[in-house]
Write a protein that holds these residues in place. Structure first.
Motif, mmCIF file in Angstrom:
data_model
loop_
_atom_site.group_PDB
_atom_site.id
_atom_site.type_symbol
_atom_site.label_atom_id
_atom_site.label_comp_id
_atom_site.label_asym_id
_atom_site.label_seq_id
_atom_site.Cartn_x
_atom_site.Cartn_y
_atom_site.Cartn_z
ATOM 1 N N LYS A 84 -11.474 4.150 -4.854
ATOM 2 C CA LYS A 84 -10.645 2.942 -4.885
ATOM 3 C C LYS A 84 -10.788 2.260 -6.238
ATOM 4 N N ARG A 117 -4.828 9.427 -2.029
ATOM 5 C CA ARG A 117 -4.995 7.993 -2.226
ATOM 6 C C ARG A 117 -6.013 7.717 -3.333
ATOM 7 N N ASP A 118 -5.779 6.648 -4.092
ATOM 8 C CA ASP A 118 -6.696 6.186 -5.132
ATOM 9 C C ASP A 118 -6.808 7.215 -6.268
ATOM 10 N N GLU A 130 0.865 -1.180 0.000
ATOM 11 C CA GLU A 130 0.000 0.000 0.000
ATOM 12 C C GLU A 130 0.903 1.233 0.000
ATOM 13 N N ASN A 177 -3.608 -0.471 -5.716
ATOM 14 C CA ASN A 177 -3.327 0.455 -4.619
ATOM 15 C C ASN A 177 -2.547 1.607 -5.232
#
Length: 142
Positions: free
Chosen positions: A39, A33-34, A11, A44
């Motif tokens: 997501k 993130r993402d 991650e 990841n």
């Protein structure tokens, strides 16, 4: 690899230390993130920004051959990433020199780094992408 595993255990946002991001010229405080907070199944992804551009890293369960077969990736070249076979390439959606990727297989899947630069005459996206892949590789082993 266990058939039940659907995404890489690496991650990037959690496993790469802030100091490593700073050493590459990006600001850890800009971490995202993402993809726009969504997501992506089996992937990841983490992004960082800096004065001269953007850095992203993706971990997934693909192999280098999937990269070779993607028609969006251009100018593929075989490279060595810390003793691992890898690829350097660009994305068809960018002007020459603005973007570069470095990818290599790891124990936990495929490590794929992308660097976009604001001014390709000031910073070489491929040099940064390769340096990032080398710097991130030790954190993929879990």
């Amino acid at each position: 690899m266990d058939a039940a595993i659907t995404e890489s255990p690496f991650e990037p946002c959690d496993d790469i230390p802030d100091d490593v991001i700073r050493q590459l010229g990006f600001d850890p405080a800009t971490e995202d993130r993402d993809v726009m907070g969504v997501k992506q199944p089996g992937r990841n992804i983490c992004f960082w920004s800096g004065d001269s551009g953007h850095l992203s890293v993706e971990s997934n369960l693909f192999e280098l051959d999937a990269v070779r077969q993607d028609p969006n990736f251009l100018d593929l070249r075989d490279v060595d990433i810390s003793g691992h076979p890898g690829l350097a390439f660009s994305h068809e959606g960018y002007r020459e020199g603005e973007n570069c990727y470095a990818a290599t297989g790891t124990q936990s899947g495929l490590l794929m780094v992308s660097v976009d630069v604001v001014d390709p005459t000031e910073r070489d996206a491929c040099v940064i992408a390769h340096a990032a892949a080398v710097a991130f590789l030790p954190y993929t082993a879990r």
